[in-house]
Design a protein around this motif. Structure first.
Motif, PDB file in Angstrom:
ATOM      1  N   ILE A   4     -11.866   8.480  17.730  1.00  0.00           N
ATOM      2  CA  ILE A   4     -13.080   7.846  17.206  1.00  0.00           C
ATOM      3  C   ILE A   4     -13.035   7.820  15.688  1.00  0.00           C
ATOM      4  O   ILE A   4     -12.491   8.736  15.058  1.00  0.00           O
ATOM      5  N   THR A   5     -13.588   6.785  15.099  1.00  0.00           N
ATOM      6  CA  THR A   5     -13.680   6.639  13.648  1.00  0.00           C
ATOM      7  C   THR A   5     -15.102   6.991  13.212  1.00  0.00           C
ATOM      8  O   THR A   5     -16.068   6.512  13.809  1.00  0.00           O
ATOM      9  N   LEU A   6     -15.217   7.803  12.173  1.00  0.00           N
ATOM     10  CA  LEU A   6     -16.506   8.169  11.584  1.00  0.00           C
ATOM     11  C   LEU A   6     -16.535   7.647  10.156  1.00  0.00           C
ATOM     12  O   LEU A   6     -15.616   7.913   9.379  1.00  0.00           O
ATOM     13  N   VAL A   7     -17.577   6.903   9.803  1.00  0.00           N
ATOM     14  CA  VAL A   7     -17.682   6.320   8.461  1.00  0.00           C
ATOM     15  C   VAL A   7     -18.978   6.790   7.806  1.00  0.00           C
ATOM     16  O   VAL A   7     -20.046   6.750   8.421  1.00  0.00           O
ATOM     17  N   GLY A   8     -18.861   7.221   6.572  1.00  0.00           N
ATOM     18  CA  GLY A   8     -20.018   7.625   5.788  1.00  0.00           C
ATOM     19  C   GLY A   8     -19.663   7.634   4.318  1.00  0.00           C
ATOM     20  O   GLY A   8     -18.538   7.303   3.930  1.00  0.00           O
ATOM     21  N   TRP A   9     -20.620   8.027   3.494  1.00  0.00           N
ATOM     22  CA  TRP A   9     -20.392   8.119   2.057  1.00  0.00           C
ATOM     23  C   TRP A   9     -21.352   9.146   1.484  1.00  0.00           C
ATOM     24  O   TRP A   9     -22.337   9.517   2.118  1.00  0.00           O
ATOM     25  N   GLY A  10     -21.032   9.584   0.278  1.00  0.00           N
ATOM     26  CA  GLY A  10     -21.896  10.558  -0.394  1.00  0.00           C
ATOM     27  C   GLY A  10     -21.998  11.862   0.378  1.00  0.00           C
ATOM     28  O   GLY A  10     -21.021  12.346   0.956  1.00  0.00           O
ATOM     29  N   SER A  11     -23.189  12.419   0.415  1.00  0.00           N
ATOM     30  CA  SER A  11     -23.394  13.730   1.045  1.00  0.00           C
ATOM     31  C   SER A  11     -23.174  13.703   2.552  1.00  0.00           C
ATOM     32  O   SER A  11     -23.003  14.750   3.178  1.00  0.00           O
ATOM     33  N   GLN A  12     -23.159  12.526   3.158  1.00  0.00           N
ATOM     34  CA  GLN A  12     -22.929  12.445   4.599  1.00  0.00           C
ATOM     35  C   GLN A  12     -21.507  12.834   4.990  1.00  0.00           C
ATOM     36  O   GLN A  12     -21.255  13.238   6.124  1.00  0.00           O
ATOM     37  N   VAL A  13     -20.571  12.733   4.060  1.00  0.00           N
ATOM     38  CA  VAL A  13     -19.180  13.042   4.390  1.00  0.00           C
ATOM     39  C   VAL A  13     -19.031  14.501   4.828  1.00  0.00           C
ATOM     40  O   VAL A  13     -18.344  14.787   5.814  1.00  0.00           O
ATOM     41  N   ALA A  14     -19.692  15.421   4.151  1.00  0.00           N
ATOM     42  CA  ALA A  14     -19.623  16.832   4.548  1.00  0.00           C
ATOM     43  C   ALA A  14     -20.204  17.024   5.942  1.00  0.00           C
ATOM     44  O   ALA A  14     -19.696  17.825   6.743  1.00  0.00           O
ATOM     45  N   ARG A  15     -21.238  16.282   6.273  1.00  0.00           N
ATOM     46  CA  ARG A  15     -21.826  16.365   7.619  1.00  0.00           C
ATOM     47  C   ARG A  15     -20.888  15.767   8.660  1.00  0.00           C
ATOM     48  O   ARG A  15     -20.799  16.273   9.782  1.00  0.00           O
ATOM     49  N   LEU A  16     -20.195  14.706   8.297  1.00  0.00           N
ATOM     50  CA  LEU A  16     -19.192  14.137   9.203  1.00  0.00           C
ATOM     51  C   LEU A  16     -18.064  15.132   9.450  1.00  0.00           C
ATOM     52  O   LEU A  16     -17.592  15.276  10.583  1.00  0.00           O
ATOM     53  N   GLU A  17     -17.638  15.793   8.392  1.00  0.00           N
ATOM     54  CA  GLU A  17     -16.566  16.783   8.536  1.00  0.00           C
ATOM     55  C   GLU A  17     -16.995  17.923   9.466  1.00  0.00           C
ATOM     56  O   GLU A  17     -16.214  18.368  10.310  1.00  0.00           O
ATOM     57  N   ALA A  18     -18.237  18.377   9.317  1.00  0.00           N
ATOM     58  CA  ALA A  18     -18.740  19.447  10.189  1.00  0.00           C
ATOM     59  C   ALA A  18     -18.808  18.983  11.642  1.00  0.00           C
ATOM     60  O   ALA A  18     -18.423  19.721  12.566  1.00  0.00           O
ATOM     61  N   ALA A  19     -19.278  17.767  11.860  1.00  0.00           N
ATOM     62  CA  ALA A  19     -19.349  17.224  13.222  1.00  0.00           C
ATOM     63  C   ALA A  19     -17.950  17.039  13.804  1.00  0.00           C
ATOM     64  O   ALA A  19     -17.724  17.336  14.981  1.00  0.00           O
ATOM     65  N   ALA A  20     -17.020  16.563  12.992  1.00  0.00           N
ATOM     66  CA  ALA A  20     -15.643  16.360  13.461  1.00  0.00           C
ATOM     67  C   ALA A  20     -14.990  17.682  13.839  1.00  0.00           C
ATOM     68  O   ALA A  20     -14.220  17.749  14.809  1.00  0.00           O
ATOM     69  N   GLU A  21     -15.302  18.717  13.091  1.00  0.00           N
ATOM     70  CA  GLU A  21     -14.768  20.047  13.404  1.00  0.00           C
ATOM     71  C   GLU A  21     -15.280  20.517  14.770  1.00  0.00           C
ATOM     72  O   GLU A  21     -14.523  21.036  15.595  1.00  0.00           O
ATOM     73  N   ARG A  22     -16.572  20.320  15.011  1.00  0.00           N
ATOM     74  CA  ARG A  22     -17.149  20.684  16.311  1.00  0.00           C
ATOM     75  C   ARG A  22     -16.560  19.829  17.429  1.00  0.00           C
ATOM     76  O   ARG A  22     -16.285  20.315  18.529  1.00  0.00           O
ATOM     77  N   ALA A  23     -16.366  18.536  17.157  1.00  0.00           N
ATOM     78  CA  ALA A  23     -15.782  17.644  18.164  1.00  0.00           C
ATOM     79  C   ALA A  23     -14.347  18.062  18.481  1.00  0.00           C
ATOM     80  O   ALA A  23     -13.933  18.022  19.647  1.00  0.00           O
ATOM     81  N   ALA A  24     -13.599  18.457  17.462  1.00  0.00           N
ATOM     82  CA  ALA A  24     -12.211  18.886  17.671  1.00  0.00           C
ATOM     83  C   ALA A  24     -12.147  20.088  18.607  1.00  0.00           C
ATOM     84  O   ALA A  24     -11.225  20.199  19.423  1.00  0.00           O
ATOM     85  N   ALA A  25     -13.134  20.971  18.502  1.00  0.00           N
ATOM     86  CA  ALA A  25     -13.184  22.139  19.384  1.00  0.00           C
ATOM     87  C   ALA A  25     -13.370  21.722  20.846  1.00  0.00           C
ATOM     88  O   ALA A  25     -13.063  22.485  21.761  1.00  0.00           O
ATOM     89  N   GLU A  26     -13.866  20.491  21.043  1.00  0.00           N
ATOM     90  CA  GLU A  26     -14.062  19.952  22.392  1.00  0.00           C
ATOM     91  C   GLU A  26     -12.973  18.941  22.762  1.00  0.00           C
ATOM     92  O   GLU A  26     -13.099  18.216  23.735  1.00  0.00           O
ATOM     93  N   GLY A  27     -11.924  18.879  21.939  1.00  0.00           N
ATOM     94  CA  GLY A  27     -10.787  18.017  22.239  1.00  0.00           C
ATOM     95  C   GLY A  27     -10.917  16.584  21.800  1.00  0.00           C
ATOM     96  O   GLY A  27     -10.149  15.719  22.239  1.00  0.00           O
ATOM     97  N   ILE A  28     -11.869  16.281  20.908  1.00  0.00           N
ATOM     98  CA  ILE A  28     -12.066  14.914  20.414  1.00  0.00           C
ATOM     99  C   ILE A  28     -11.508  14.813  19.001  1.00  0.00           C
ATOM    100  O   ILE A  28     -11.930  15.541  18.102  1.00  0.00           O
ATOM    101  N   SER A  29     -10.578  13.910  18.804  1.00  0.00           N
ATOM    102  CA  SER A  29      -9.920  13.728  17.514  1.00  0.00           C
ATOM    103  C   SER A  29     -10.637  12.640  16.711  1.00  0.00           C
ATOM    104  O   SER A  29     -10.674  11.473  17.117  1.00  0.00           O
ATOM    105  N   CYS A  30     -11.195  13.021  15.572  1.00  0.00           N
ATOM    106  CA  CYS A  30     -11.987  12.104  14.738  1.00  0.00           C
ATOM    107  C   CYS A  30     -11.236  11.722  13.467  1.00  0.00           C
ATOM    108  O   CYS A  30     -10.624  12.579  12.826  1.00  0.00           O
ATOM    109  N   GLU A  31     -11.317  10.459  13.113  1.00  0.00           N
ATOM    110  CA  GLU A  31     -10.803  10.000  11.821  1.00  0.00           C
ATOM    111  C   GLU A  31     -12.006   9.736  10.932  1.00  0.00           C
ATOM    112  O   GLU A  31     -12.863   8.922  11.281  1.00  0.00           O
ATOM    113  N   ILE A  32     -12.074  10.418   9.797  1.00  0.00           N
ATOM    114  CA  ILE A  32     -13.201  10.277   8.877  1.00  0.00           C
ATOM    115  C   ILE A  32     -12.804   9.352   7.733  1.00  0.00           C
ATOM    116  O   ILE A  32     -11.766   9.546   7.105  1.00  0.00           O
ATOM    117  N   ILE A  33     -13.663   8.370   7.476  1.00  0.00           N
ATOM    118  CA  ILE A  33     -13.463   7.479   6.332  1.00  0.00           C
ATOM    119  C   ILE A  33     -14.630   7.675   5.382  1.00  0.00           C
ATOM    120  O   ILE A  33     -15.782   7.469   5.751  1.00  0.00           O
TER     121      ILE A  33
END
Length: 123
Positions: A4-33
């Motif tokens: 899955i691709t996650l897109v954000g900017w500004g302060s949302q990027v840190a929130r995307l990174e936190a969500a992607a980390e949690r998703a990775a723990a469930e086996g979901i590989s996220c690409e953050i832009i």
């Protein structure tokens, strides 16, 4: 990321990174832009990623109505329609005024982003 691709900017990027980390723990590989600018925005990078993953979540702090995420969703849907595995999700601020004291309840959180990731993956 490959799922899955996650897109954000500004302060949302840190929130995307936190969500992607949690998703990775469930086996979901996220690409953050991280969009460094929104005018112009890097449509080619987002398009290439979505064509690879087939899924997109866009997040921003503005309300859903009239938020720039709508433009991203529109353009990517036009360019990637046949590659999409699920509807594009937006995680945004609520469509209402809010007091700054309640900002953490208004701004999209990692938990709200993770819920959108899971919803998109289950489609």
């Amino acid at each position: 990321g490959t799922d899955i691709t996650l897109v954000g900017w500004g302060s949302q990027v840190a929130r995307l990174e936190a969500a992607a980390e949690r998703a990775a723990a469930e086996g979901i590989s996220c690409e953050i832009i991280d969009l460094q600018t929104i005018i112009p925005w890097d449509i080619d990078t987002v398009e290439a990623s979505v064509k690879k993953t087939g899924r997109l979540v866009v997040t921003h702090e503005a309300p859903t109505v009239n938020g720039f995420g709508g433009e991203i969703v529109s353009k990517i849907q036009e360019r990637c329609f046949l590659h999409l595995e699920a509807p594009i999700q937006r995680v945004c601020g609520h469509d209402t005024h809010f007091p700054y004291a309640w900002e953490e309840f208004y701004v999209p959180s990692p938990a709200r982003v993770l819920a959108a990731i899971k919803s998109t993956m289950k489609y």
